[in-house]
Design a protein around this motif. Structure first.
Motif, PDB file in Angstrom:
ATOM      1  N   SER A  22     -21.131 -46.086 -11.404  1.00 34.89           N
ATOM      2  CA  SER A  22     -22.594 -46.052 -11.508  1.00 34.89           C
ATOM      3  C   SER A  22     -23.050 -44.795 -12.238  1.00 34.89           C
ATOM      4  O   SER A  22     -22.476 -43.716 -12.082  1.00 34.89           O
ATOM      5  CB  SER A  22     -23.226 -46.108 -10.118  1.00 34.89           C
ATOM      6  N   GLY A  23     -24.088 -44.960 -13.053  1.00 33.77           N
ATOM      7  CA  GLY A  23     -24.630 -43.833 -13.800  1.00 33.77           C
ATOM      8  C   GLY A  23     -23.875 -43.476 -15.061  1.00 33.77           C
ATOM      9  O   GLY A  23     -24.209 -42.495 -15.730  1.00 33.77           O
ATOM     10  N   ALA A  24     -22.861 -44.266 -15.416  1.00 36.52           N
ATOM     11  CA  ALA A  24     -22.054 -43.931 -16.594  1.00 36.52           C
ATOM     12  C   ALA A  24     -22.710 -44.358 -17.895  1.00 36.52           C
ATOM     13  O   ALA A  24     -22.384 -43.819 -18.956  1.00 36.52           O
ATOM     14  CB  ALA A  24     -20.668 -44.572 -16.487  1.00 36.52           C
ATOM     15  N   GLY A  25     -23.613 -45.342 -17.851  1.00 34.82           N
ATOM     16  CA  GLY A  25     -24.247 -45.835 -19.064  1.00 34.82           C
ATOM     17  C   GLY A  25     -23.893 -47.269 -19.396  1.00 34.82           C
ATOM     18  O   GLY A  25     -24.045 -47.702 -20.541  1.00 34.82           O
ATOM     19  N   LYS A  26     -23.462 -48.031 -18.393  1.00 34.28           N
ATOM     20  CA  LYS A  26     -23.052 -49.425 -18.617  1.00 34.28           C
ATOM     21  C   LYS A  26     -24.208 -50.292 -19.102  1.00 34.28           C
ATOM     22  O   LYS A  26     -24.050 -51.099 -20.019  1.00 34.28           O
ATOM     23  CB  LYS A  26     -22.479 -50.026 -17.335  1.00 34.28           C
ATOM     24  N   SER A  27     -25.359 -50.155 -18.453  1.00 34.97           N
ATOM     25  CA  SER A  27     -26.506 -50.998 -18.803  1.00 34.97           C
ATOM     26  C   SER A  27     -26.945 -50.767 -20.243  1.00 34.97           C
ATOM     27  O   SER A  27     -27.263 -51.715 -20.968  1.00 34.97           O
ATOM     28  CB  SER A  27     -27.674 -50.746 -17.851  1.00 34.97           C
ATOM     29  N   ALA A  28     -26.974 -49.492 -20.660  1.00 32.35           N
ATOM     30  CA  ALA A  28     -27.374 -49.177 -22.028  1.00 32.35           C
ATOM     31  C   ALA A  28     -26.371 -49.750 -23.024  1.00 32.35           C
ATOM     32  O   ALA A  28     -26.764 -50.321 -24.055  1.00 32.35           O
ATOM     33  CB  ALA A  28     -27.500 -47.665 -22.210  1.00 32.35           C
ATOM     34  N   PHE A  29     -25.074 -49.619 -22.724  1.00 32.84           N
ATOM     35  CA  PHE A  29     -24.062 -50.168 -23.625  1.00 32.84           C
ATOM     36  C   PHE A  29     -24.211 -51.680 -23.732  1.00 32.84           C
ATOM     37  O   PHE A  29     -24.182 -52.242 -24.837  1.00 32.84           O
ATOM     38  CB  PHE A  29     -22.660 -49.804 -23.134  1.00 32.84           C
ATOM     39  N   ALA A  30     -24.376 -52.367 -22.593  1.00 32.44           N
ATOM     40  CA  ALA A  30     -24.496 -53.825 -22.610  1.00 32.44           C
ATOM     41  C   ALA A  30     -25.727 -54.265 -23.390  1.00 32.44           C
ATOM     42  O   ALA A  30     -25.670 -55.238 -24.153  1.00 32.44           O
ATOM     43  CB  ALA A  30     -24.553 -54.354 -21.179  1.00 32.44           C
ATOM     44  N   ALA A  31     -26.840 -53.552 -23.218  1.00 30.54           N
ATOM     45  CA  ALA A  31     -28.065 -53.920 -23.937  1.00 30.54           C
ATOM     46  C   ALA A  31     -27.898 -53.754 -25.440  1.00 30.54           C
ATOM     47  O   ALA A  31     -28.351 -54.594 -26.226  1.00 30.54           O
ATOM     48  CB  ALA A  31     -29.232 -53.075 -23.433  1.00 30.54           C
ATOM     49  N   ARG A  32     -27.254 -52.683 -25.850  1.00 35.10           N
ATOM     50  CA  ARG A  32     -27.070 -52.441 -27.284  1.00 35.10           C
ATOM     51  C   ARG A  32     -26.085 -53.424 -27.898  1.00 35.10           C
ATOM     52  O   ARG A  32     -26.269 -53.863 -29.048  1.00 35.10           O
ATOM     53  CB  ARG A  32     -26.617 -51.000 -27.501  1.00 35.10           C
ATOM     54  N   LEU A  33     -25.044 -53.787 -27.148  1.00 30.52           N
ATOM     55  CA  LEU A  33     -24.128 -54.802 -27.664  1.00 30.52           C
ATOM     56  C   LEU A  33     -24.826 -56.148 -27.749  1.00 30.52           C
ATOM     57  O   LEU A  33     -24.627 -56.900 -28.713  1.00 30.52           O
ATOM     58  CB  LEU A  33     -22.888 -54.896 -26.770  1.00 30.52           C
ATOM     59  N   ALA A  34     -25.671 -56.467 -26.779  1.00 30.51           N
ATOM     60  CA  ALA A  34     -26.439 -57.714 -26.832  1.00 30.51           C
ATOM     61  C   ALA A  34     -27.361 -57.731 -28.047  1.00 30.51           C
ATOM     62  O   ALA A  34     -27.508 -58.762 -28.720  1.00 30.51           O
ATOM     63  CB  ALA A  34     -27.237 -57.896 -25.545  1.00 30.51           C
ATOM     64  N   ASP A  35     -27.988 -56.598 -28.345  1.00 28.21           N
ATOM     65  CA  ASP A  35     -28.833 -56.502 -29.537  1.00 28.21           C
ATOM     66  C   ASP A  35     -28.020 -56.742 -30.803  1.00 28.21           C
ATOM     67  O   ASP A  35     -28.478 -57.423 -31.731  1.00 28.21           O
ATOM     68  CB  ASP A  35     -29.495 -55.127 -29.608  1.00 28.21           C
ATOM     69  N   ALA A  36     -26.820 -56.166 -30.841  1.00 29.48           N
ATOM     70  CA  ALA A  36     -25.971 -56.340 -32.021  1.00 29.48           C
ATOM     71  C   ALA A  36     -25.535 -57.793 -32.174  1.00 29.48           C
ATOM     72  O   ALA A  36     -25.482 -58.329 -33.286  1.00 29.48           O
ATOM     73  CB  ALA A  36     -24.751 -55.426 -31.927  1.00 29.48           C
ATOM     74  N   LEU A  37     -25.233 -58.446 -31.061  1.00 29.26           N
ATOM     75  CA  LEU A  37     -24.862 -59.859 -31.117  1.00 29.26           C
ATOM     76  C   LEU A  37     -26.039 -60.708 -31.587  1.00 29.26           C
ATOM     77  O   LEU A  37     -25.873 -61.654 -32.360  1.00 29.26           O
ATOM     78  CB  LEU A  37     -24.382 -60.321 -29.745  1.00 29.26           C
ATOM     79  N   ALA A  38     -27.244 -60.352 -31.141  1.00 31.15           N
ATOM     80  CA  ALA A  38     -28.444 -61.088 -31.575  1.00 31.15           C
ATOM     81  C   ALA A  38     -28.707 -60.890 -33.051  1.00 31.15           C
ATOM     82  O   ALA A  38     -29.315 -61.758 -33.697  1.00 31.15           O
ATOM     83  CB  ALA A  38     -29.654 -60.619 -30.769  1.00 31.15           C
ATOM     84  N   GLY A  39     -28.251 -59.766 -33.608  1.00 36.68           N
ATOM     85  CA  GLY A  39     -28.487 -59.474 -35.011  1.00 36.68           C
ATOM     86  C   GLY A  39     -27.534 -60.152 -35.965  1.00 36.68           C
ATOM     87  O   GLY A  39     -27.735 -60.085 -37.189  1.00 36.68           O
ATOM     88  N   LEU A  40     -26.511 -60.808 -35.455  1.00 37.70           N
ATOM     89  CA  LEU A  40     -25.592 -61.517 -36.331  1.00 37.70           C
ATOM     90  C   LEU A  40     -26.266 -62.750 -36.918  1.00 37.70           C
ATOM     91  O   LEU A  40     -27.155 -63.344 -36.311  1.00 37.70           O
ATOM     92  CB  LEU A  40     -24.341 -61.940 -35.553  1.00 37.70           C
ATOM     93  N   ALA A  41     -25.831 -63.129 -38.088  1.00 36.57           N
ATOM     94  CA  ALA A  41     -26.412 -64.295 -38.755  1.00 36.57           C
ATOM     95  C   ALA A  41     -26.262 -65.533 -37.881  1.00 36.57           C
ATOM     96  O   ALA A  41     -25.157 -65.888 -37.475  1.00 36.57           O
ATOM     97  CB  ALA A  41     -25.732 -64.509 -40.113  1.00 36.57           C
ATOM     98  N   GLY A  42     -27.399 -66.170 -37.578  1.00 33.10           N
ATOM     99  CA  GLY A  42     -27.371 -67.379 -36.776  1.00 33.10           C
ATOM    100  C   GLY A  42     -27.152 -67.141 -35.297  1.00 33.10           C
ATOM    101  O   GLY A  42     -27.001 -68.096 -34.530  1.00 33.10           O
ATOM    102  N   GLY A  43     -27.130 -65.884 -34.880  1.00 31.15           N
ATOM    103  CA  GLY A  43     -26.854 -65.582 -33.486  1.00 31.15           C
ATOM    104  C   GLY A  43     -28.117 -65.404 -32.669  1.00 31.15           C
ATOM    105  O   GLY A  43     -29.126 -64.916 -33.171  1.00 31.15           O
TER     106      GLY A  43
END
Length: 220
Positions: free
Chosen positions: A35-56
């Protein structure tokens, strides 16, 4: 000397979608760590990157904290996750769960749907536990110094919860030691980087300590 490498979320996102689906038709990405390591922020940013893929589209993110039945359910919530989310997706059906309200100290009646999607992010303590590893496309362990993690948790939850947080952290340490999580994941991320970089687009990868050290990537 420990060397950390700056890597792009967009590159990792492309690796995920190119990887195999192991939970039915879904590529399951587990973002684990204390807890407190930054998991939520990492997951949110990876989700944003996945959403940014073509057709994703933006993948669903399930936070294990939302499935806990209070402080005493730190690790035993898994049966609830398995029954309501993992098992349906494994069978090609959508899942759903009730979110726990830490204010009301009870589960809310409204169900949170989890669609059958190409990628699902599971974020939280023990998300990459041994029981689910064979079905993971990618496992991530986010780490940060204990003192900083405690300060982050106190800033988020309030100093009145210090006794609960100390008990929670002891449970985390015992679980990670028994599970061997940090040595078994595909990617270890620095959740408290000091190297300047654009944190929305890049993360810092730390060297692995397990048998695959030096070769992080997607499970084939």
């Amino acid at each position: 000397m420990t060397v950390a490498l700056v890597e792009a979320y967009a590159t990792l996102a492309r690796r995920v979608v190119a990887g195999p689906a192991r939970l039915g038709r879904t590529r399951l990405v587990a973002v684990d760590g204390p807890s407190g390591a930054g998991k939520s922020a990492f997951a949110a940013r990876l989700a944003d990157a996945l959403a940014g893929l073509a057709g994703g589209g933006r993948p669903p993110v399930v936070h294990t904290d939302d499935l806990l039945d209070g402080w005493d359910d730190q690790l035993t919530f898994w049966a609830r996750l398995e029954e309501r989310v993992l098992a349906p997706l494994r069978a090609g059906r959508p899942g759903a769960y009730q979110r726990y309200s830490w204010v009301r100290r009870s589960f809310l009646s409204r169900a949170v749907p989890v669609p059958v999607a190409p990628v699902l992010l599971l974020e939280g303590v023990s998300a990459a536990r041994a029981a689910i590893r064979p079905e993971l496309t990618l496992s991530v362990y986010v780490t940060a110094p204990a003192g900083l993690r405690l300060r982050r948790a106190l800033d988020r939850d309030g100093p009145q919860l210090l006794p609960e947080l100390r008990r929670w952290h002891a449970g985390e340490r015992a679980h990670f030691a028994a599970d061997g999580t940090a040595a078994a994941v595909d990617l270890v991320v620095d959740g408290a980087p000091t190297l300047p970089h654009d944190r929305d687009r890049y993360y810092l990868r730390r060297p692995l300590t397990g048998p695959d050290a030096g070769s992080p990537g997607i499970r084939r």
